[in-house]
Design a protein around this motif. Structure first.
Motif, PDB file in Angstrom:
ATOM      1  N   LEU A 140       0.834  -1.204   0.000  1.00  0.00           N
ATOM      2  CA  LEU A 140       0.000   0.000   0.000  1.00  0.00           C
ATOM      3  C   LEU A 140       0.868   1.254   0.000  1.00  0.00           C
ATOM      4  O   LEU A 140       0.571   2.231  -0.692  1.00  0.00           O
ATOM      5  N   GLU A 141       1.954   1.226   0.769  1.00  0.00           N
ATOM      6  CA  GLU A 141       2.802   2.401   0.868  1.00  0.00           C
ATOM      7  C   GLU A 141       3.428   2.734  -0.486  1.00  0.00           C
ATOM      8  O   GLU A 141       3.437   3.897  -0.916  1.00  0.00           O
ATOM      9  N   SER A 142       3.962   1.731  -1.158  1.00  0.00           N
ATOM     10  CA  SER A 142       4.616   2.000  -2.443  1.00  0.00           C
ATOM     11  C   SER A 142       3.601   2.417  -3.496  1.00  0.00           C
ATOM     12  O   SER A 142       3.881   3.274  -4.348  1.00  0.00           O
ATOM     13  N   PHE A 143       2.404   1.849  -3.438  1.00  0.00           N
ATOM     14  CA  PHE A 143       1.359   2.219  -4.394  1.00  0.00           C
ATOM     15  C   PHE A 143       0.951   3.682  -4.196  1.00  0.00           C
ATOM     16  O   PHE A 143       0.826   4.456  -5.166  1.00  0.00           O
ATOM     17  N   ALA A 144       0.771   4.075  -2.918  1.00  0.00           N
ATOM     18  CA  ALA A 144       0.379   5.461  -2.631  1.00  0.00           C
ATOM     19  C   ALA A 144       1.487   6.422  -3.074  1.00  0.00           C
ATOM     20  O   ALA A 144       1.211   7.476  -3.675  1.00  0.00           O
ATOM     21  N   ASP A 145       2.721   6.062  -2.785  1.00  0.00           N
ATOM     22  CA  ASP A 145       3.837   6.916  -3.183  1.00  0.00           C
ATOM     23  C   ASP A 145       3.915   7.047  -4.704  1.00  0.00           C
ATOM     24  O   ASP A 145       4.161   8.135  -5.225  1.00  0.00           O
ATOM     25  N   TYR A 146       3.708   5.946  -5.393  1.00  0.00           N
ATOM     26  CA  TYR A 146       3.760   5.991  -6.859  1.00  0.00           C
ATOM     27  C   TYR A 146       2.670   6.914  -7.405  1.00  0.00           C
ATOM     28  O   TYR A 146       2.934   7.726  -8.315  1.00  0.00           O
ATOM     29  N   GLN A 147       1.465   6.797  -6.872  1.00  0.00           N
ATOM     30  CA  GLN A 147       0.385   7.633  -7.387  1.00  0.00           C
ATOM     31  C   GLN A 147       0.647   9.117  -7.105  1.00  0.00           C
ATOM     32  O   GLN A 147       0.316   9.979  -7.933  1.00  0.00           O
ATOM     33  N   ARG A 148       1.282   9.430  -5.965  1.00  0.00           N
ATOM     34  CA  ARG A 148       1.551  10.830  -5.632  1.00  0.00           C
ATOM     35  C   ARG A 148       2.696  11.391  -6.462  1.00  0.00           C
ATOM     36  O   ARG A 148       2.649  12.538  -6.906  1.00  0.00           O
ATOM     37  N   GLN A 149       3.738  10.580  -6.666  1.00  0.00           N
ATOM     38  CA  GLN A 149       4.989  11.116  -7.188  1.00  0.00           C
ATOM     39  C   GLN A 149       5.272  10.809  -8.655  1.00  0.00           C
ATOM     40  O   GLN A 149       5.839  11.649  -9.361  1.00  0.00           O
ATOM     41  N   ARG A 150       4.925   9.615  -9.111  1.00  0.00           N
ATOM     42  CA  ARG A 150       5.478   9.194 -10.390  1.00  0.00           C
ATOM     43  C   ARG A 150       4.456   8.766 -11.426  1.00  0.00           C
ATOM     44  O   ARG A 150       4.823   8.531 -12.577  1.00  0.00           O
ATOM     45  N   ALA A 151       3.201   8.644 -11.058  1.00  0.00           N
ATOM     46  CA  ALA A 151       2.210   8.129 -12.006  1.00  0.00           C
ATOM     47  C   ALA A 151       1.990   9.108 -13.158  1.00  0.00           C
ATOM     48  O   ALA A 151       1.955  10.331 -12.972  1.00  0.00           O
ATOM     49  N   TRP A 152       1.852   8.568 -14.356  1.00  0.00           N
ATOM     50  CA  TRP A 152       1.504   9.379 -15.512  1.00  0.00           C
ATOM     51  C   TRP A 152       0.018   9.724 -15.450  1.00  0.00           C
ATOM     52  O   TRP A 152      -0.768   9.094 -14.767  1.00  0.00           O
ATOM     53  N   THR A 153      -0.351  10.740 -16.218  1.00  0.00           N
ATOM     54  CA  THR A 153      -1.765  11.142 -16.247  1.00  0.00           C
ATOM     55  C   THR A 153      -2.648   9.966 -16.671  1.00  0.00           C
ATOM     56  O   THR A 153      -3.732   9.748 -16.101  1.00  0.00           O
ATOM     57  N   TRP A 154      -2.219   9.196 -17.682  1.00  0.00           N
ATOM     58  CA  TRP A 154      -3.065   8.079 -18.139  1.00  0.00           C
ATOM     59  C   TRP A 154      -3.249   7.021 -17.057  1.00  0.00           C
ATOM     60  O   TRP A 154      -4.283   6.351 -17.004  1.00  0.00           O
ATOM     61  N   GLU A 155      -2.266   6.889 -16.134  1.00  0.00           N
ATOM     62  CA  GLU A 155      -2.414   5.941 -15.042  1.00  0.00           C
ATOM     63  C   GLU A 155      -3.434   6.444 -14.033  1.00  0.00           C
ATOM     64  O   GLU A 155      -4.164   5.641 -13.427  1.00  0.00           O
ATOM     65  N   ARG A 156      -3.463   7.770 -13.863  1.00  0.00           N
ATOM     66  CA  ARG A 156      -4.486   8.323 -12.968  1.00  0.00           C
ATOM     67  C   ARG A 156      -5.860   8.249 -13.624  1.00  0.00           C
ATOM     68  O   ARG A 156      -6.879   8.073 -12.951  1.00  0.00           O
ATOM     69  N   GLN A 157      -5.889   8.375 -14.950  1.00  0.00           N
ATOM     70  CA  GLN A 157      -7.153   8.143 -15.658  1.00  0.00           C
ATOM     71  C   GLN A 157      -7.657   6.720 -15.387  1.00  0.00           C
ATOM     72  O   GLN A 157      -8.853   6.500 -15.161  1.00  0.00           O
ATOM     73  N   ALA A 158      -6.751   5.763 -15.442  1.00  0.00           N
ATOM     74  CA  ALA A 158      -7.156   4.371 -15.235  1.00  0.00           C
ATOM     75  C   ALA A 158      -7.768   4.157 -13.855  1.00  0.00           C
ATOM     76  O   ALA A 158      -8.619   3.277 -13.663  1.00  0.00           O
ATOM     77  N   LEU A 159      -7.339   4.968 -12.863  1.00  0.00           N
ATOM     78  CA  LEU A 159      -7.900   4.840 -11.511  1.00  0.00           C
ATOM     79  C   LEU A 159      -9.382   5.179 -11.462  1.00  0.00           C
ATOM     80  O   LEU A 159     -10.081   4.760 -10.544  1.00  0.00           O
ATOM     81  N   VAL A 160      -9.867   5.953 -12.433  1.00  0.00           N
ATOM     82  CA  VAL A 160     -11.275   6.368 -12.408  1.00  0.00           C
ATOM     83  C   VAL A 160     -12.183   5.147 -12.377  1.00  0.00           C
ATOM     84  O   VAL A 160     -13.197   5.122 -11.674  1.00  0.00           O
ATOM     85  N   ARG A 161     -11.836   4.103 -13.138  1.00  0.00           N
ATOM     86  CA  ARG A 161     -12.697   2.920 -13.190  1.00  0.00           C
ATOM     87  C   ARG A 161     -12.221   1.781 -12.291  1.00  0.00           C
ATOM     88  O   ARG A 161     -12.876   0.743 -12.195  1.00  0.00           O
ATOM     89  N   ALA A 162     -11.086   1.952 -11.604  1.00  0.00           N
ATOM     90  CA  ALA A 162     -10.549   0.873 -10.781  1.00  0.00           C
ATOM     91  C   ALA A 162     -11.384   0.684  -9.524  1.00  0.00           C
ATOM     92  O   ALA A 162     -11.854   1.644  -8.913  1.00  0.00           O
ATOM     93  N   ARG A 163     -11.533  -0.582  -9.120  1.00  0.00           N
ATOM     94  CA  ARG A 163     -12.274  -0.878  -7.885  1.00  0.00           C
ATOM     95  C   ARG A 163     -11.812  -2.209  -7.317  1.00  0.00           C
ATOM     96  O   ARG A 163     -11.328  -3.085  -8.043  1.00  0.00           O
ATOM     97  N   PRO A 164     -11.971  -2.405  -6.009  1.00  0.00           N
ATOM     98  CA  PRO A 164     -11.608  -3.683  -5.390  1.00  0.00           C
ATOM     99  C   PRO A 164     -12.572  -4.783  -5.831  1.00  0.00           C
ATOM    100  O   PRO A 164     -13.796  -4.574  -5.899  1.00  0.00           O
ATOM    101  N   ILE A 165     -12.029  -5.958  -6.115  1.00  0.00           N
ATOM    102  CA  ILE A 165     -12.841  -7.084  -6.588  1.00  0.00           C
ATOM    103  C   ILE A 165     -12.861  -8.223  -5.581  1.00  0.00           C
ATOM    104  O   ILE A 165     -13.910  -8.781  -5.273  1.00  0.00           O
ATOM    105  N   ALA A 166     -11.708  -8.605  -5.071  1.00  0.00           N
ATOM    106  CA  ALA A 166     -11.622  -9.764  -4.178  1.00  0.00           C
ATOM    107  C   ALA A 166     -10.472  -9.555  -3.211  1.00  0.00           C
ATOM    108  O   ALA A 166      -9.501  -8.873  -3.519  1.00  0.00           O
ATOM    109  N   GLY A 167     -10.598 -10.175  -2.026  1.00  0.00           N
ATOM    110  CA  GLY A 167      -9.501 -10.122  -1.082  1.00  0.00           C
ATOM    111  C   GLY A 167      -9.860  -9.509   0.253  1.00  0.00           C
ATOM    112  O   GLY A 167     -10.999  -9.632   0.729  1.00  0.00           O
TER     113      GLY A 167
END
Length: 937
Positions: free
Chosen positions: A751-778
Motif C-alpha cells: 500500500l505504501e509503495s502504491f500510494a507513493d507511486y500515485q503521488r509522485q510518479r504516475a503518468w496522467t493516463w495511469e491516474r485516468q485508469a484509476l477512475v474505473r478501478a475498484r476492489p474485486i476480491a480479497g
C-alpha cells in the motif's frame, strides 16, 4: 331361494364377529363405547390387525405409542429368533394400521414407518447372524488385516423410505474387499458373506406359525437371479461400468445402505454415482423408460392388470418413472435433484422449474392417494397385493374405512387421480413438443449419403454454396464416428440431421449455420445422449440453429463444450436471466460442491459454471431479453464471483506449504472494463494487486516466506489458475500491465509503495485508469486503504490546461497506433467519436472536477459517471442523454461483433453517425479535441 346379504350388512356382521373374538382374548378391550367404536373401525379396516391383537392382547395398551426397537436376538436363542422377529413386526405393523386409521399418521409417515420396521429387522438380523458366523468361522479380514463387513443395500421403495405396508424388500449384498475369515474353520470372504446373505433371507422370509417378517427379493443384484449373491465393491464397480443397463440406473436412484457397514455402503454409492447420474443432460434415459414401460404394459395386458394400482395406467409406477426419468436426465448436473424419496424429488424438480408447480402438486396428491389406497388394500390381510379385491364386501370395507360412503365414490376419485398421472406420463414418453423429421427431399438426400444424393437438393432448400455444403455433409457422413454409431444412435442422427438441414435453410445465414451445426454434431456423435437431447427437444434444436446462424463464438463453444446444450432448453433459454446476486449465488453453490484439495477438479467445475452462465447471458443478449449495458455488468459480476472463489483456492493452496501472513491481506483490483462493469464476451481481465503487510512480516508455515514473496506467489498462483486450460476451457486471460511501473514493476505492490507511486510518479493516463478501478476480491482492510489512496489521487488539484493537453496527447497517440477505421468502416473502440473517446472524456472530467465534487469518485461505470458529471455541472446537461444513448449503441454493436467473432469494426449508418457526432460534440464542448490523427510525438 334367499338373496345374499348386501355388502353393508355383510360388513357389519363381519365386524361383530371380529369384536366377539377379540373380547374372548381381552375381556376389557371393549369396556367403553369410545374404545369399542375405535376397535370396530380397526376390524373394518384390517383382519390382520385384529388377528394380531387376538394373539398379542397386551398390544391394546400401546397402540397409540410410536414404534419401538427391534427385539434382541441373543446368542444361544437362535431357534427363537424367527418368532421374536415375526411377533415384533406384526405388533409394529398393527400400530401403523391403528395410527393411519385414526389420523395419527399421514401416508408419508406410514410409508416411513414400514421402512423403519424393515430397517430395524435387517439391522438386528445381520448383527445376530454375523455374530453366529463369527463364532463358527471368525471374522473376515482383508489382505491388509482389516475387518470386512457385509453391506446390505435397500433398493426400490425400501431405499426411498417409502415401503408398502406388506411389501417384499429388494436387497443387494456387497462387501468392501476379498479376504478370509480368521477362525478355526476359516471361510473365503465371499463364501462367508454369501452364507450370511442366505441365512438372512431364511430368517426374515420363511413362513412359520407366526407368519413372516419380510419377504426378500435379491433379483436386482448384478446378473439377476443367475448372479453371485454377494460381490466385492470392485466387482460391483466393474459390473455397472461394463454391464449396467438402463433399468439398473433407475433401480439405483433409490439405493440406500440399510444394514451392515453403512459408511462403507455410502462410499460405494458415491463411486457408482457416475453410472446412475451422467455429467451431461441424459435424454437417452427416456429410451430405457420406454422399453421398461413397454415390458410392463405387455405384462399388464397378459395378466389383465389394468386395474392394478401399481402397474396399471395412471398407477404408482408411472409417477415413479416420471420422477426418476427427470432425475436421470438432469441430476448429473443438478445435485439437488438426487433425492432417494419420490415426493422430495418431485418438489425439487418443481423448485428447479423442470415440472410446473401445479403439475407437481397434482402428481403429489395423486401419488399420496394411490399409496394410501394400496396400503389399505394390503392392510386388509397383510398380503402383497396391488389391486382392489374382487370381493364386493372387501371393496366396501376399504371404501368405508377410507371415509367414503361406498365403493362408487372411492372409484370415482381413483379414476380422477389415475387420469392425471396417465396424462403427465404420456406427455413425457411422447417427447414433449416433438416433431417428426420432415418426410421430404432433405431426408432422402441425407440417407443417400455419402455415396448418393444430389447437391441440387441443398440449392433448392436455400443454401447459396450448395456444392461446398454437399461436400461438408459427405465428409461428415464418412467420419468413423458416424459409421460406428449403434442402430439406435444412427436412428437418432437420421431424425436430427434432416431437421438441422431444414432449420439451417430457413435461418438468416444458412451457409454459416450448417457447417457450425455439423461441427457440433461431429463433437457429440460418439455421445448419443446429446443426439437424444436434440431429438427429444425440438425447441433446443431450433435454438441451436439460431445460435449457429448468428454467433460464431457460441457455435465454437458448443462444439468444444457440449454440456452447454443444456442452456438451449426452454427452462434456461427462455427463463429469467440471473442478476449479479443470483450469479454470485450460482458460483458459491458450485464452490460448495468442489472436491477438497483437488484444484484441477475445482477449476474444471468453475469453468463449467462460467461457460454456462456466460452462454445464458449471450442467449439473453441475442434475444433482446437483457440490455447490452446490463449484460456487460453481469459478465463483470460473473468474473468477480469467480475471482473471489479462485483467490480462496489459491490462498488455501499456498497456505498448505507456507502458512499465512498474520494480520495482512491481499486485494485484487479490477481496472478497465472489469472495473467499469463493461466486460464483454471473451474479454480479458485487467488486474492490479496490493497487500498491506509490514516490511519485516513473514508467513507462519513450516516453510515461511517473507511477506513480499508470499503475496507475489499468491498473485502468480491466481493468475495461473485464471489462465489454466481444463477440459471445460480456461477462465480468463489476464493483463497485469496497469500495475505501477508496468511490466518493469513488481507484480504485487505494498500500500505504501502504491500510494507513493500515485503521488509522485504516475503518468496522467495511469491516474485516468484509476477512475474505473475498484476492489474485486480479497481483504476488506486493503479495500478501504485503496479507496482512500484512490480518492486522494483523483481529488488532487490539477491545472486544467495541462490535464487536457496530457489527455489529448495520449488519446491521439493511441488512435494513431490502434484505430482501424477506414472510409467504409468504423472502429467502435478506437475510432473518432468511439468508446475510448468517451472514456477519455469522462476520465478527464473526473480528474479535473473530483476535488470540488467528491461524489465523482463513487461511480465506476460509464453511465454512472456520466450522470454524476452532469449532476455536478462538469458535463453540460444537454450532452447527457445523447452520450448515454451513444454508449449503449456502441456497446451493443461491440457485443454483437464479439458474439460472431468479428473485429469490432462496423459499417457506418445514420444512427451510428449520430452517436459519434454526440461524442465529438461533448468532447469539443469540454475542450478536448481528439480529432487529429497525425500525432507522432
Amino acid at each position: 331361494m334367499s338373496l345374499p346379504p348386501s355388502p353393508g350388512a355383510a360388513t357389519d356382521a363381519l365386524v361383530e364377529r371380529a369384536l366377539a373374538r377379540l373380547l374372548e382374548r381381552a375381556p376389557q378391550a371393549l369396556a367403553s363405547p369410545k374404545r369399542r367404536a375405535a376397535l370396530a373401525r380397526l376390524a373394518l379396516c384390517s383382519d390382520f390387525a385384529l388377528d394380531t391383537l387376538c394373539r398379542q392382547p397386551a398390544l391394546l395398551e400401546t397402540l397409540d405409542a410410536p414404534g419401538g426397537d427391534a427385539p434382541e436376538l441373543p446368542p444361544g436363542a437362535e431357534p427363537d429368533w424367527p418368532a421374536r422377529l415375526r411377533r415384533w413386526r406384526a405388533a409394529e405393523s398393527t400400530r401403523l394400521v391403528w395410527r393411519d386409521l385414526h389420523g395419527l399418521d399421514d401416508v408419508d409417515a406410514t410409508l416411513a414407518g414400514s421402512s423403519r420396521i424393515a430397517d430395524q429387522a435387517l439391522q438386528a438380523a445381520v448383527a445376530a447372524l454375523s455374530g453366529q458366523l463369527a463364532q463358527a468361522h471368525g471374522v473376515v479380514r482383508s489382505a491388509g488385516g482389516e475387518v470386512q463387513s457385509l453391506v446390505v443395500f435397500g433398493l426400490g421403495k425400501l431405499g426411498g423410505r417409502e415401503l408398502n405396508f406388506s411389501s417384499d424388500v429388494d436387497l443387494v449384498y456387497a462387501f468392501p474387499e476379498h479376504g478370509t475369515s480368521d477362525g478355526a474353520r476359516p471361510l473365503d470372504g465371499e463364501a462367508w458373506f454369501t452364507r450370511l446373505g442366505q441365512r438372512l433371507v431364511q430368517l426374515l422370509g420363511d413362513v412359520t406359525a407366526d407368519g413372516f417378517c419380510h419377504r426378500v427379493d435379491l433379483r436386482l443384484r448384478p446378473f439377476g437371479g443367475s448372479g453371485r449373491l454377494a460381490l466385492s465393491f470392485g466387482a460391483m464397480e466393474q459390473y455397472y461400468q461394463r454391464e449396467g443397463r438402463d433399468w439398473e440406473r433407475y433401480a439405483w436412484i433409490k439405493a440406500r445402505p440399510v444394514a451392515g457397514d453403512i459408511a462403507a455402503g455410502e462410499r460405494l454409492l458415491e463411486t457408482l454415482r457416475p453410472f446412475v447420474y451422467r455429467r451431461y443432460l441424459d435424454y437417452s434415459a427416456l429410451d430405457g423408460l420406454r422399453e421398461m414401460k413397454a415390458l410392463i404394459s405387455a405384462e399388464v395386458q397378459k395378466r389383465e392388470l389394468a386395474e392394478d394400482l401399481k402397474l396399471g395406467p395412471g398407477g404408482i409406477r408411472e409417477v415413479e418413472f416420471l420422477v426418476q426419468a427427470l432425475q436421470l436426465i438432469r441430476a448429473g448436473r443438478e445435485p439437488a435433484l438426487r433425492g432417494r424419496s419420490l415426493l422430495p424429488a418431485l418438489a425439487a424438480l418443481a423448485d428447479a422449474g423442470h415440472v410446473a408447480e401445479a403439475t407437481a402438486d397434482r402428481l403429489a396428491e395423486a401419488y399420496r392417494f394411490l399409496r394410501r389406497l394400496e396400503n389399505r388394500v394390503q392392510m386388509l390381510a397383510d398380503q402383497q397385493v396391488h389391486a382392489l379385491p374382487d370381493d364386493p364386501v372387501a371393496r366396501h370395507r376399504i371404501a368405508l374405512a377410507l371415509g367414503y360412503p361406498g365403493e362408487r365414490e372411492l372409484l370415482a376419485e381413483l379414476d380422477g387421480h389415475r387420469s392425471v398421472v396417465a396424462e403427465e406420463f404420456s406427455g413425457l414418453l411422447e417427447a414433449r413438443h416433438r416433431r417428426r423429421a420432415p418426410e421430404g427431399a432433405l431426408v432422402k438426400y441425407w440417407r443417400a449419403l455419402p455415396d448418393g444424393g444430389d447437391a441440387a437438393v441443398l440449392a433448392d432448400a436455400g443454401f447459396t454454396d450448395a456444392e461446398a455444403q454437399d461436400a461438408n455433409l459427405r465428409d461428415f457422413a464418412r467420419t468413423p464416428a458416424v459409421r460406428a454409431l449403434s442402430p439406435r444412435g444412427r436412428q437418432r442422427l437420421d431424425n436430427v440431421l434432416p431437421e438441422l438441414l431444414a432449420a439451417a435453410a430457413r435461418s438468416q445465414a444458412p451457409d454459416a449455420a450448417l457447417p457450425r451445426g455439423l461441427a457440433l454434431l461431429q463433437a457429440v456423435t460418439r455421445r448419443t445422449s446429446y443426439l437424444a437431447l436434440l431429438e427429444e427437444q425440438p425447441a433446443a434444436l431450433a435454438r441451436l440453429v439460431d445460435v449457429t446462424a448468428r454467433s460464431a463464438l457460441l457455435s465454437e463453444r458448443l462444439a468444444a463444450h457440449p454440456l452447454l446444450l443444456d442452456e438451449l432448453l426452454d427452462t434456461r433459454a427462455a427463463g429469467p436471466v440471473p442478476d449479479a446476486d443470483e450469479i454470485a449465488a450460482l458460483v458459491d453453490e458450485a464452490v460448495q460442491r468442489l472436491p477438497p484439495d483437488d484444484i484441477e477438479a475445482g477449476l474444471t467445475a468453475l469453468n463449467e459454471v462460467r461457460q454456462a452462465i456466460g452462454f445464458r447471458l449471450a442467449l439473453a443478449t441475442m434475444g433482446l431479453r437483457v440490455a447490452p449495458v446490463d449484460a456487460a455488468a453481469r459478465l463483470a459480476a460473473l468474473a468477480e464471483a469467480l475471482l473471489r472463489a479462485l483467490l480462496r483456492l489459491a490462498e488455501d493452496d499456498l497456505a498448505r506449504q507456507h502458512g499465512r501472513v498474520p494480520g495482512a491481506g491481499l486485494a485484487v483490483l479490477g481496472y478497465g472494463s472489469l472495473g467499469g462493469r463493461e466486460l464483454g464476451f471473451g474479454s480479458d481481465l485487467d488486474l492490479v494487486f496490493l497487500h498491506d503487510a509490514a516490511a519485516d512480516a513473514s508467513s507462519d508455515g513450516a516453510r515461511p516466506l517473507d511477506a513480499g514473496r508470499w503475496f507475489a506467489r499468491l498473485a502468480q498462483r491466481l493468475v495461473s489458475l485464471l489462465g489454466a486450460v481444463t477440459g471445460a476451457g480456461k477462465l480468463y486471460d489476464v493483463d497485469v500491465r496497469l500495475r505501477p511501473d508496468g511490466a518493469k514493476g513488481m507484480l504485487v505492490s505494498s500500500l505504501e509503495s502504491f500510494a507513493d507511486y500515485q503521488r509522485q510518479r504516475a503518468w496522467t493516463w495511469e491516474r485516468q485508469a484509476l477512475v474505473r478501478a475498484r476492489p474485486i476480491a480479497g481483504a476488506p482492510a486493503v479495500f478501504v486503504a485503496f479507496e482512500r489512496i484512490r480518492d486522494e489521487t483523483l481529488k488532487a488539484p490539477r491545472e486544467p490546461a495541462a490535464l487536457r493537453a496530457d489527455v489529448v496527447a495520449m488519446r491521439r497517440r493511441m488512435r494513431a497506433e490502434l484505430d482501424r477505421s477506414g472510409p467504409a468502416r468504423f472502429d467502435l473502440k478506437q475510432g473518432e467519436g468511439g468508446l475510448v473517446d468517451l472514456e477519455f472524456l469522462v476520465q478527464a472530467l473526473v480528474l479535473q472536477h473530483a476535488g470540488t465534487h467528491p461524489a465523482l469518485c463513487t461511480p465506476r461505470d460509464t453511465p454512472g459517471l456520466l450522470r454524476a458529471l452532469a449532476a455536478a455541472g462538469a458535463l453540460p446537461a444537454p450532452h447527457l442523454e445523447p452520450l448515454l444513448s451513444a454508449h449503449a449503441l456502441m456497446l451493443d454493436l461491440g457485443l454483437d461483433c464479439t458474439l460472431d467473432q468479428r473485429p469490432r469494426i462496423v459499417p457506418p449508418d445514420d444512427t451510428l453517425d449520430a452517436a459519434r457526432a454526440a461524442v465529438r460534440a461533448a468532447c469539443s464542448a469540454c475542450g478536448l479535441d481528439f480529432s487529429a490523427t497525425d500525432f507522432r510525438g
